[in-house]
Enzyme design. Structure first.
Site, PDB file in Angstrom:
ATOM      1  N   ASN A  95       0.513  -1.173  -0.590  1.00  0.00           N
ATOM      2  CA  ASN A  95       0.025   0.024  -0.173  1.00  0.00           C
ATOM      3  C   ASN A  95       0.641   0.952  -0.256  1.00  0.00           C
ATOM      4  O   ASN A  95       1.406   1.320   0.924  1.00  0.00           O
ATOM      5  CB  ASN A  95      -0.671   0.114   0.962  1.00  0.00           C
ATOM      6  CG  ASN A  95      -2.129   1.393   0.800  1.00  0.00           C
ATOM      7  OD1 ASN A  95      -1.778   1.570   0.867  1.00  0.00           O
ATOM      8  ND2 ASN A  95      -1.996   1.080   2.612  1.00  0.00           N
ATOM      9  N   TRP A  96       0.831   1.799  -1.106  1.00  0.00           N
ATOM     10  CA  TRP A  96       2.079   3.076  -1.281  1.00  0.00           C
ATOM     11  C   TRP A  96       1.744   4.605  -0.368  1.00  0.00           C
ATOM     12  O   TRP A  96       2.419   5.139  -0.623  1.00  0.00           O
ATOM     13  CB  TRP A  96       2.181   3.043  -2.697  1.00  0.00           C
ATOM     14  CG  TRP A  96       3.149   2.077  -3.181  1.00  0.00           C
ATOM     15  CD1 TRP A  96       3.581   1.063  -2.233  1.00  0.00           C
ATOM     16  CD2 TRP A  96       3.107   1.882  -4.479  1.00  0.00           C
ATOM     17  NE1 TRP A  96       4.462  -0.498  -3.554  1.00  0.00           N
ATOM     18  CE2 TRP A  96       4.171   0.283  -4.669  1.00  0.00           C
ATOM     19  CE3 TRP A  96       3.174   2.972  -5.945  1.00  0.00           C
ATOM     20  CZ2 TRP A  96       4.732   0.379  -6.198  1.00  0.00           C
ATOM     21  CZ3 TRP A  96       3.934   2.121  -7.002  1.00  0.00           C
ATOM     22  CH2 TRP A  96       4.751   1.335  -6.920  1.00  0.00           C
TER      23      TRP A  96
ATOM     24  N   HIS B 274      -9.656   1.002   4.516  1.00  0.00           N
ATOM     25  CA  HIS B 274      -8.299   1.147   5.397  1.00  0.00           C
ATOM     26  C   HIS B 274      -8.569   2.258   6.344  1.00  0.00           C
ATOM     27  O   HIS B 274      -9.490   3.099   6.523  1.00  0.00           O
ATOM     28  CB  HIS B 274      -7.046   1.655   4.521  1.00  0.00           C
ATOM     29  CG  HIS B 274      -5.775   2.224   4.651  1.00  0.00           C
ATOM     30  ND1 HIS B 274      -5.292   3.062   6.058  1.00  0.00           N
ATOM     31  CD2 HIS B 274      -5.081   0.929   5.287  1.00  0.00           C
ATOM     32  CE1 HIS B 274      -4.374   2.459   6.258  1.00  0.00           C
ATOM     33  NE2 HIS B 274      -3.733   1.477   6.047  1.00  0.00           N
TER      34      HIS B 274
ATOM     35  N   GLY C 224       2.673  -0.537   4.605  1.00  0.00           N
ATOM     36  CA  GLY C 224       2.514   0.441   3.819  1.00  0.00           C
ATOM     37  C   GLY C 224       4.282   0.852   3.926  1.00  0.00           C
ATOM     38  O   GLY C 224       4.841  -0.024   2.819  1.00  0.00           O
ATOM     39  N   GLY C 225       4.649   1.253   4.673  1.00  0.00           N
ATOM     40  CA  GLY C 225       6.070   1.824   4.386  1.00  0.00           C
ATOM     41  C   GLY C 225       6.978   0.824   4.529  1.00  0.00           C
ATOM     42  O   GLY C 225       8.423   1.725   3.123  1.00  0.00           O
TER      43      GLY C 225
HETATM   44  P1  PGA Z   1       2.786  -0.058   7.435  1.00  0.00           P
HETATM   45  O1  PGA Z   1       1.333   0.086   6.807  1.00  0.00           O
HETATM   46  O2  PGA Z   1       3.292  -0.607   6.764  1.00  0.00           O
HETATM   47  O3  PGA Z   1       3.815   1.419   6.982  1.00  0.00           O
HETATM   48  O4  PGA Z   1       2.015   0.094   8.940  1.00  0.00           O
HETATM   49  C1  PGA Z   1       0.202  -0.840   6.932  1.00  0.00           C
HETATM   50  C2  PGA Z   1      -0.935   0.135   5.979  1.00  0.00           C
HETATM   51  O5  PGA Z   1      -1.231   1.096   6.634  1.00  0.00           O
HETATM   52  O6  PGA Z   1      -1.605  -0.679   4.864  1.00  0.00           O
END
Ligand code: PGA
Length: 254
Positions: A9-10, A97, A236-237
């Site tokens: 998830n960018w 989300h 995400g990150g």
């Molecule tokens: P994160 O985000 O891996 O940066 O904690 C995950 C997400 O929100 O899908």
């Protein structure tokens, strides 16, 4: 036996050039293996087509939208409908989300509409659920996650449920560097599978992919993916760096 899904998830990150670079690197570096179901990439809307083109030669890589409108068309300036997404040849979308729930006040009712539109348009949904830190501290986390699923997702028919992936993302673990322990994540995933079984059937529950999200990275993915009810990650990150994301895909491959 469920295979692993690795989803990136960018969010609202990367310039166009960076998004192309990242998708190119992922596409050339990722290998499909027998434990890997798919790799899903969720770039910002304007990059969908280009990221899809970059990933075209790897059939296990799919591109999806981070969000869809709760309306099908019309005077909704700035919104993007399911039909539009589908007309671009995109087959996946995130729904619910926690950042959408929190910053854009997406209620259970709104998310239910989005789920229905995704189904009508044959889009695969990654439906996100998860509790806040307060919910967990007060011991309400199971109740909260159950309500999110019951109110917005469990009206879906058995035959349409096969197009649904669930992502459990405890809000307190998103972008914080604090991951749920494997026990905490597995406990919630097992609970989600149990209520899917109660609402649908044993077969639907055992076919359902439930992804974990919330500071999932190359150091904890192996342990998380080894849990019985964790079928991959929504990342995400750690999905913004090709080498890190590729390591997670390698872990998924076993
Ligand atoms: P994160 O985000 O891996 O940066 O904690 C995950 C997400 O929100 O899908």
């Amino acid at each position: 036996m469920r295979k692993i899904i690795v989803a990136g998830n960018w969010k609202m990150n990367l310039s166009f050039e960076e998004a192309i670079e990242l998708s190119k690197a992922i596409s050339s570096g990722a290998d499909g293996g027998e434990n890997l179901e798919s790799v899903l990439l969720f770039p910002a809307y304007p990059y969908l087509n280009a990221v899809k083109e970059q990933s075209a030669e790897k059939s296990f890589i799919h591109v999806g939208a981070q969000n869809i409108a709760a309306e099908s068309s019309g005077a909704f300036t700035g919104e993007v409908s399911c039909e539009m997404i589908k007309s671009m040849g995109i087959d996946y979308t995130l729904i619910g989300h926690s950042e959408r729930r929190k910053f854009f006040v997406e209620t259970h009712e709104i998310l239910k509409l989005k789920v229905d539109l995704a189904i009508e348009n044959n889009l695969n949904s990654v439906f996100c659920c998860g509790e806040t830190l307060e919910d967990r501290k007060s011991g309400d986390h199971f109740k909260i996650v159950e309500a999110q699923l019951v109110d917005s997702l469990f009206h879906v028919s058995e035959s349409d449920f096969k197009n649904v992936i669930v992502a459990y993302e405890p809000v307190w673990a998103i972008g914080t560097g604090e991951t749920a322990t494997c026990d905490q994540a597995e406990e919630m995933h097992a609970f989600i599978r149990k209520i899917v079984k109660l609402n649908y059937s044993e077969q639907i529950a055992s076919n359902l992919h439930i992804l974990y999200g919330g500071s999932c990275n190359a150091s904890n993915a192996e342990e998380l993916f080894a849990q019985e009810n964790i079928d991959g990650g929504l990342i995400g990150g750690a999905s913004l760096k090709a080498d890190v994301f590729l390591s997670i895909i390698r872990i998924a491959n076993g």
